[in-house]
Design an enzyme around this catalytic site. Sequence first.
Site, short mmCIF file in Angstrom:
data_model
loop_
_atom_site.label_atom_id
_atom_site.label_comp_id
_atom_site.label_asym_id
_atom_site.label_seq_id
_atom_site.Cartn_x
_atom_site.Cartn_y
_atom_site.Cartn_z
N ASP A 105 -4.05 7.05 4.63
CA ASP A 105 -3.59 5.69 4.92
C ASP A 105 -4.32 5.15 6.16
O ASP A 105 -4.79 5.91 7.00
CB ASP A 105 -2.07 5.73 5.17
CG ASP A 105 -1.46 4.35 5.17
OD1 ASP A 105 -2.12 3.40 4.70
OD2 ASP A 105 -0.32 4.20 5.64
N GLU A 106 -4.37 3.83 6.28
CA GLU A 106 -4.99 3.15 7.43
C GLU A 106 -6.39 3.69 7.70
O GLU A 106 -6.76 4.02 8.83
CB GLU A 106 -4.10 3.30 8.68
CG GLU A 106 -2.69 2.79 8.52
CD GLU A 106 -2.61 1.27 8.48
OE1 GLU A 106 -3.66 0.61 8.45
OE2 GLU A 106 -1.49 0.74 8.44
N GLN B 193 -8.30 -5.49 9.04
CA GLN B 193 -7.29 -5.07 10.01
C GLN B 193 -7.79 -3.93 10.90
O GLN B 193 -6.99 -3.18 11.45
CB GLN B 193 -6.00 -4.66 9.30
CG GLN B 193 -5.34 -5.80 8.53
CD GLN B 193 -3.98 -5.42 7.99
OE1 GLN B 193 -3.00 -5.29 8.71
NE2 GLN B 193 -3.91 -5.21 6.68
N ARG C 202 1.71 -10.94 10.28
CA ARG C 202 3.01 -10.30 10.56
C ARG C 202 4.16 -11.21 10.13
O ARG C 202 5.30 -10.76 9.99
CB ARG C 202 3.19 -9.99 12.06
CG ARG C 202 2.19 -9.05 12.70
CD ARG C 202 1.95 -7.79 11.92
NE ARG C 202 0.83 -7.95 11.02
CZ ARG C 202 0.56 -7.14 9.99
NH1 ARG C 202 1.36 -6.14 9.71
NH2 ARG C 202 -0.49 -7.35 9.22
N LYS D 119 0.82 -1.22 0.00
CA LYS D 119 0.00 0.00 0.00
C LYS D 119 0.85 1.27 0.00
O LYS D 119 0.48 2.25 -0.65
CB LYS D 119 -0.95 0.01 1.19
CG LYS D 119 -0.31 0.07 2.57
CD LYS D 119 -1.37 -0.01 3.65
CE LYS D 119 -0.75 -0.03 5.04
NZ LYS D 119 -0.13 1.24 5.41
N THR D 120 1.97 1.26 0.70
CA THR D 120 2.82 2.45 0.71
C THR D 120 3.38 2.72 -0.68
O THR D 120 3.51 3.87 -1.12
CB THR D 120 3.96 2.31 1.74
OG1 THR D 120 3.39 2.02 3.02
CG2 THR D 120 4.76 3.60 1.83
#
Length: 687
Positions: free
Chosen positions: A210-211, A241, A623, A30-31
Amino acid sequence: MADTLNSAQMDAVHHLGGPCLVLAGAGSGKTRVITHKIARLLQADYAPSQIAAITFTNKAAQEMRERAKALIGPRAAKDLVVSTFHSLGVRILRTEGERLGLKPQFSILDSDDVLGVLKDAGGSSDNALARRWQWTISLWKNQGLNADSVEPQNDDERIAQQVMKRYEERLAAYQAVDFDDLIGLPHQLFQRDDEARAKWQNTLRYLLVDEYQDTNAIQYELLKSLAGERAMFTAVGDDDQSIYGWRGATIENLRRLPNEYPQLKVIPLEQNYRSTGHILRAANAVIGHNPKLFEKKLWSDLGDGDPVQVVECDNEEHEAERAVARIQSLRAQGGALVNAGGQGGEVAFKDFAVLYRANHQARVFEKALRRAEIPYKVSGGQSFFDRAEIKDLCAWLRLLVNNDDDPAFLRAVTTPKRGIGHQTLGALGEFSKRFKTSLYEALFAESLGTVLNARAIGSLHEFGRYVNDLEYRARHTSGSEDAKALLLGWLKDIDYEKHLYEGEDSEKLAASRWTNVLDFVDWIAKRCGGEIENDGGATFETEKKTVLDVAQTISVIISLAERGDEQDVVTLSTLHASKGLEWPHVVLAGVNEGLLPFKSDDDEMTPERLEEERRLMYVGITRARRTLAVNVLRRRKKGRDTVQAIPSRFIGEMKLHEAKSKEDPREKLRLLREAAAKRAAQADVKP
């Protein structure tokens, strides 16, 4: 650009014609999408200063800026607005504060300051009670409520509402705001001031958020005001998430987007670049038990990798021993087995993380790691900026920025002690209250002699003159070397080093605290020189600032900063703190009913809570890059008792029995022999 993006990422980058929701699954890049979209916006004739990329942490904002800088060049990146929600709020309030009755140099109270003001507003010295008020008031503010609009549901809330009313009055008198106000006040401004809203809509013409699943109600409304009718924004988030409902974040913000923006383009990113097939299948199986807002299923071309292991442990101590043994074993193998489908090589301590649901679970792992002489760090421990010596100095800096900041005044005037006692400060406080002034303003009042003697007034005036002089020098001092000289001179003037050594029985502890102070001086000086250090130790340059410039934003910086390092240590972390991070090897600890999903005896496990706990499990699984061990206890401690432990329902939901390893034992033996031969060869060539 096409060489580095898959087709879904390309769709997200090139959609500029209206609102866009990018459903970014864990590890889906995503970044990369956000930074490439910034580059695409520049190609479409947006100026860098018209593009705002907003996220939740300084660390994420810093990484985003660095990656954008590498892609578009330092000149363009310099003018981008890449910030946290709170930093953007500060930027708006510093510019528009007068419209809300704030002076430019208003104060930002940290959590401890807020606690002190609430205890005063509620007439209580009970820290626990004040913390409950603080939590309740914060939740109300994050819903866009003030004391007048709250509708209390019980006696506790009625009392909290009364405290909130007095708290709001004190903040106004102090010319101060808390962290929730940094979002709430800009929202209020844009709701009632069309000119200010239009100005910022034209200033920030494109928003990248973002997020997005972590936004709360008031953040959603603020973004909606900034986007306006043009609705030129890209929201990047993942409903799977969303794990911060307990602090006000709401998954409903994702649900609202298609309804409020019918032209919304939804683009799922499903290719995972982080984890192996076994790990992703377990993650997909678990999260598949939650209702879906948007369909999405992660996949990877990294191969199956090692199967997910369920590790049965007798109790917490045995669990910690098995985790340590796993770390030692994987390091001894040199990564040959777990990386059979990829590259081999040394496995470092920093490649491991032990993740758990509750902070108390860390203790037994710390003990086992110390016994094995394995270095570790506990994520979410005391921040550098939470240390008493750093908070002392921050109080001084806040007072320079805002002389009306009474909490900062009280800490600075008494640290170090300078013969100004509680009786003097009490009389000064009564005087300031009677004449409705700040404590600092009151100490220069001509009529102060009616309540204090000449000696007390002399001590107060001496302190006030020094603050005025220090503020003048801080306003006119910039550059690293000059800033450092000023700060060290200030510490010498107030005898702060002596204060530390006299206040500690241990000279070693005093020396450690003084080292922290010197680190803090270096930290400020670098920012005055335009040098910002990232987590890898590298620096990038921004414009030089005066000491006062840095002091103005220091409350936000120190409260949101996350100090990262590249030390070779095992990470112990809560699942909540692990989001956004990844490790080659992960151990999920205590995956038992009552721990994960978490439930205390007097709690009700509602469907909504269970869904969020399941998302937390999903975050933990994703993770892991190469190996994942899921620990299950047979017995666990509950208070002072040891009780039978029940495996978490999430274990069965992972459907691991459907993905058992088909590994040939002969192949495993071959890999072990290759690893042994490789280590022997490396030993032979050492000098």
